[in-house]
Design an enzyme around this catalytic site. Structure first.
Site, mmCIF file in Angstrom:
data_model
loop_
_atom_site.group_PDB
_atom_site.id
_atom_site.type_symbol
_atom_site.label_atom_id
_atom_site.label_comp_id
_atom_site.label_asym_id
_atom_site.label_seq_id
_atom_site.Cartn_x
_atom_site.Cartn_y
_atom_site.Cartn_z
ATOM 1 N N ASP A 13 0.810 -1.228 0.000
ATOM 2 C CA ASP A 13 0.000 0.000 0.000
ATOM 3 C C ASP A 13 0.843 1.278 0.000
ATOM 4 O OD1 ASP A 13 -2.158 -1.745 0.127
ATOM 5 O OD2 ASP A 13 -2.178 -1.698 2.311
ATOM 6 N N LYS A 16 1.702 2.056 -5.152
ATOM 7 C CA LYS A 16 2.188 1.485 -6.412
ATOM 8 C C LYS A 16 1.251 1.804 -7.573
ATOM 9 C CE LYS A 16 2.246 -2.511 -4.327
ATOM 10 N NZ LYS A 16 2.081 -2.104 -2.928
ATOM 11 N N GLY A 40 -4.461 -4.352 -3.829
ATOM 12 C CA GLY A 40 -5.465 -3.313 -4.108
ATOM 13 C C GLY A 40 -4.681 -2.080 -4.475
ATOM 14 N N HIS A 41 -4.601 -1.780 -5.751
ATOM 15 C CA HIS A 41 -3.778 -0.658 -6.227
ATOM 16 C C HIS A 41 -4.683 0.487 -6.665
ATOM 17 C CE1 HIS A 41 -0.134 -3.493 -7.133
ATOM 18 N NE2 HIS A 41 -0.559 -3.547 -5.890
ATOM 19 N N GLN A 221 2.049 -6.119 -3.281
ATOM 20 C CA GLN A 221 2.460 -6.202 -1.867
ATOM 21 C C GLN A 221 3.730 -5.343 -1.691
ATOM 22 O OE1 GLN A 221 1.533 -9.558 -3.418
ATOM 23 N NE2 GLN A 221 -0.381 -8.585 -2.909
HETATM 24 P P1 GDP Z 1 -0.781 0.322 -3.489
HETATM 25 O O1 GDP Z 1 -1.346 -0.969 -3.044
HETATM 26 O O2 GDP Z 1 0.691 0.405 -3.274
HETATM 27 O O3 GDP Z 1 -1.148 0.687 -4.904
HETATM 28 O O4 GDP Z 1 -1.411 1.436 -2.536
HETATM 29 P P2 GDP Z 1 -2.978 1.563 -2.132
HETATM 30 O O5 GDP Z 1 -3.718 2.049 -3.308
HETATM 31 O O6 GDP Z 1 -3.453 0.315 -1.483
HETATM 32 O O7 GDP Z 1 -2.889 2.640 -0.978
HETATM 33 C C1 GDP Z 1 -2.371 3.890 -1.202
HETATM 34 C C2 GDP Z 1 -3.451 4.928 -0.842
HETATM 35 O O8 GDP Z 1 -2.856 6.205 -0.775
HETATM 36 C C3 GDP Z 1 -4.525 5.049 -1.901
HETATM 37 O O9 GDP Z 1 -5.730 5.410 -1.260
HETATM 38 C C4 GDP Z 1 -4.013 6.185 -2.787
HETATM 39 O O10 GDP Z 1 -5.057 6.859 -3.454
HETATM 40 C C5 GDP Z 1 -3.377 7.069 -1.762
HETATM 41 N N1 GDP Z 1 -2.210 7.858 -2.207
HETATM 42 C C6 GDP Z 1 -1.235 7.517 -3.095
HETATM 43 N N2 GDP Z 1 -0.293 8.481 -3.125
HETATM 44 C C7 GDP Z 1 -0.667 9.436 -2.260
HETATM 45 C C8 GDP Z 1 -0.087 10.675 -1.818
HETATM 46 O O11 GDP Z 1 0.980 11.075 -2.229
HETATM 47 N N3 GDP Z 1 -0.796 11.382 -0.864
HETATM 48 C C9 GDP Z 1 -1.967 10.942 -0.353
HETATM 49 N N4 GDP Z 1 -2.566 11.703 0.560
HETATM 50 N N5 GDP Z 1 -2.541 9.788 -0.743
HETATM 51 C C10 GDP Z 1 -1.896 9.044 -1.668
HETATM 52 P P1 IMO Z 2 -0.864 -4.248 -2.224
HETATM 53 O O1 IMO Z 2 -0.374 -4.797 -3.539
HETATM 54 C C1 IMO Z 2 -0.986 -4.705 2.089
HETATM 55 C C2 IMO Z 2 -0.937 -8.801 3.660
HETATM 56 C C3 IMO Z 2 -2.191 -9.272 4.365
HETATM 57 C C4 IMO Z 2 -1.593 -10.261 5.352
HETATM 58 C C5 IMO Z 2 -0.457 -10.897 4.544
HETATM 59 C C6 IMO Z 2 -0.827 -12.211 3.890
HETATM 60 O O2 IMO Z 2 -2.151 -3.548 -2.317
HETATM 61 O O3 IMO Z 2 0.214 -3.474 -1.559
HETATM 62 P P2 IMO Z 2 -2.335 -12.876 1.796
HETATM 63 O O4 IMO Z 2 -3.758 -12.569 1.484
HETATM 64 O O5 IMO Z 2 -1.369 -12.377 0.775
HETATM 65 O O6 IMO Z 2 -2.109 -14.315 2.119
HETATM 66 O O7 IMO Z 2 -2.049 -12.078 3.175
HETATM 67 O O8 IMO Z 2 -0.114 -9.950 3.549
HETATM 68 N N1 IMO Z 2 -1.163 -8.278 2.280
HETATM 69 C C7 IMO Z 2 -1.134 -6.987 1.964
HETATM 70 N N2 IMO Z 2 -0.993 -5.891 2.743
HETATM 71 N N3 IMO Z 2 -1.108 -4.571 0.758
HETATM 72 C C8 IMO Z 2 -1.222 -5.652 -0.033
HETATM 73 O O9 IMO Z 2 -1.186 -5.576 -1.367
HETATM 74 C C9 IMO Z 2 -1.275 -6.933 0.565
HETATM 75 N N4 IMO Z 2 -1.421 -8.190 0.096
HETATM 76 C C10 IMO Z 2 -1.340 -8.997 1.167
HETATM 77 O O10 IMO Z 2 -2.843 -8.209 5.009
HETATM 78 O O11 IMO Z 2 -1.005 -9.574 6.419
HETATM 79 MG MG MG Z 3 -2.856 -1.689 -1.783
#
Ligand code: GDP
Ligand code: IMO
Ligand code: MG
Length: 420
Positions: A13, A16, A40-41, A221
């Site tokens: 998170d 990415k 979840g990107h 991840q």
């Molecule tokens: P990912 O899994 O690495 O793609 O990240 P996620 O989408 O799960 O979580 C990142 C969260 O931060 C999302 O809600 C994005 O919309 C948000 N986000 C990304 N970059 C920024 C930033 O620079 N500032 C803020 N405030 N939010 C951001």
């Molecule tokens: P993105 O790509 C954050 C965590 C789960 C759990 C562990 C194992 O959005 O960054 P799994 O379902 O893979 O067997 O769970 O890894 N986990 C993540 N945490 N972002 C993710 O993906 C994750 N994918 C798995 O919360 O701790």
């Molecule tokens: Mg994510």
């Protein structure tokens, strides 16, 4: 042309989705190489947020998007994601390829994930319950079903055999389930998936390279969830570090170009496992309140803490990171002071190495920096950034010895500051 790889350097998170969406205009092909719908990107543009789980984050552009062999696919989730994209006017059929060697997540894999987690009680991993662990277990155990199998005449037999194995395993758990409906939906979704171009992706990707196409590989991840180098067993079931890019696409190590590490200005983690710089106090709640830190896949609150440079330096070493994208810097806009973890105290000894023992009691040692107390979220040029922010950035760069190339100051594509 070499392949650039974008990797999350924390516990996932890191942003990415935003990073890949931002960089895609420079690339012809975007690939995923590991993970599955546990990811979840999020990406945001024109005032709207989109969350992708299986589809590469280049899908909103004209690039080719490829789901590589290292990914595990749940056809039902895949179909839902595609249909959501179609509603937005995106035509994924024209630009999405799927590797025949990617493994399939069966309905019983998901049930096993839930049953195994429940049986672990307090020691549960906190899995996303998407069936990831059981699917990779079958892959490594040489029992898995792959996307290419759906084109073979004995697919049904192979499916029944694997399902029977799962049912036998499920007998060990006191876990009730009913898969009849799930199974029907799963089979229908497989038919839907067949409408996409299924490819021998290792050949395809090497051909792209020969033709000088620009390729960006999108990690899922984060490196601290890597099955080898993360806080085992509180990890995911794939190699999220750079080696996973080679095996998850079928490319040689020398084919890798830039390794772009994506890092949040602080740390978060969902699920169980060690988190040395975790905050349990007001500052942790302030972080969560200001950045809406709730999981993109499961909606769970994310655990929050200060930036951990010990852990960051470790994964910079593992991945050979060449540049860093720093995200969510704006979330720290209102902090008077900002802490950064620079070493650990373990049993009275100071160290800058991650311990093997995940139960080791780690006391983080912090450096305290002055906050910038300015809304950098409105800034778009590096010249506008306040001195305190530049100090903070320099501190990170000096510690990990990698330059920060982009600072992200908001979820939108445009909220990005190029530092070079
Ligand atoms: P990912 O899994 O690495 O793609 O990240 P996620 O989408 O799960 O979580 C990142 C969260 O931060 C999302 O809600 C994005 O919309 C948000 N986000 C990304 N970059 C920024 C930033 O620079 N500032 C803020 N405030 N939010 C951001
Ligand atoms: P993105 O790509 C954050 C965590 C789960 C759990 C562990 C194992 O959005 O960054 P799994 O379902 O893979 O067997 O769970 O890894 N986990 C993540 N945490 N972002 C993710 O993906 C994750 N994918 C798995 O919360 O701790
Ligand atoms: Mg994510």
């Amino acid at each position: 042309m070499k392949i650039d790889v974008l990797l999350g350097l924390q516990w996932g998170d890191e942003g990415k989705g935003k990073g890949v969406d931002l960089l895609t205009p420079n690339y012809d092909v975007i690939t995923r190489f590991q993970g599955g719908p546990n990811a979840g990107h999020s990406l945001e543009f024109h005032g709207k947020k989109h969350v992708l789980h299986l589809i590469p984050s280049g899908i909103f552009h004209d690039s080719i998007n490829l789901i590589g062999n290292g990914v595990v696919i749940d056809p039902v989730r895949f179909r839902t994601e595609i249909e959501n994209l179609q509603k937005l006017g995106v035509d994924p059929f024209k630009k999405l390829l799927i590797s025949r060697k990617a493994h399939l997540i069966l309905p019983t894999h998901r049930i096993l994930d839930a049953a195994i987690e429940e049986a672990k009680g307090k020691e549960k991993i906190g899995s996303t319950l998407r069936g990831i662990g059981p699917t990779y277990r079958d892959k490594i155990g040489r029992d898995g079903l792959r996307v290419g199998d759906i084109e073979t005449i004995d697919f049904k037999t192979k499916y029944e055999k694997l399902k029977a194995k799962h049912e036998l395993l499920l007998n060990q758990y006191n876990f009730s389930y009913d898969i009849a409906k799930d199974e029907e939906e799963w089979m229908d979704s497989l038919e839907f998936m067949k409408r996409f171009e299924l490819v021998n992706s290792e050949y395809r990707i090497n051909e792209y390279m020969e033709k000088d196409k620009k390729i960006l590989a999108e990690g899922a991840q984060g490196s601290l969830l890597d099955v080898d180098f993360g806080s085992y067993p509180f990890v995911t079931s794939s190699n999220t570090t750079i080696g996973g890019a080679c095996t998850g696409m079928g490319i040689a190590p020398q084919a890798i170009g830039n390794v772009i590490g994506i890092v949040k200005a602080y740390c978060t983690r969902v699920g169980s496992g060690p988190f040395p710089s975790e905050l349990h106090d007001e500052a942790g709640q302030q972080l969560r309140d200001q950045c809406a830190e709730y999981g993109s896949t499961t909606g769970r609150p994310r655990r929050c803490g200060w930036l951990d440079l010990v852990a960051l330096k470790y994964v910079v070493m593992l991945n050979g990171v060449t540049e860093i994208i720093l995200t969510k810097a704006d979330v720290l806009d209102e902090f008077e002071t900002i802490k950064i973890c620079t070493s650990y105290m373990i049993n009275g000894k100071e160290t800058s190495e991650l311990p093997f023992d995940i139960n080791a009691k780690i006391e983080p040692v912090y450096s305290t920096l002055k906050g910038w107390n300015t809304q950098i979220k409105h800034m778009r040029k590096k010249e506008e950034l306040p001195a305190e922010f530049n100090e903070y950035l320099k501190f990170i760069e000096n510690y990990v010895k990698v330059p920060v190339s982009i600072v992200s100051v908001g979820p939108d594509r445009n909220a990005s500051i190029y530092m070079r």
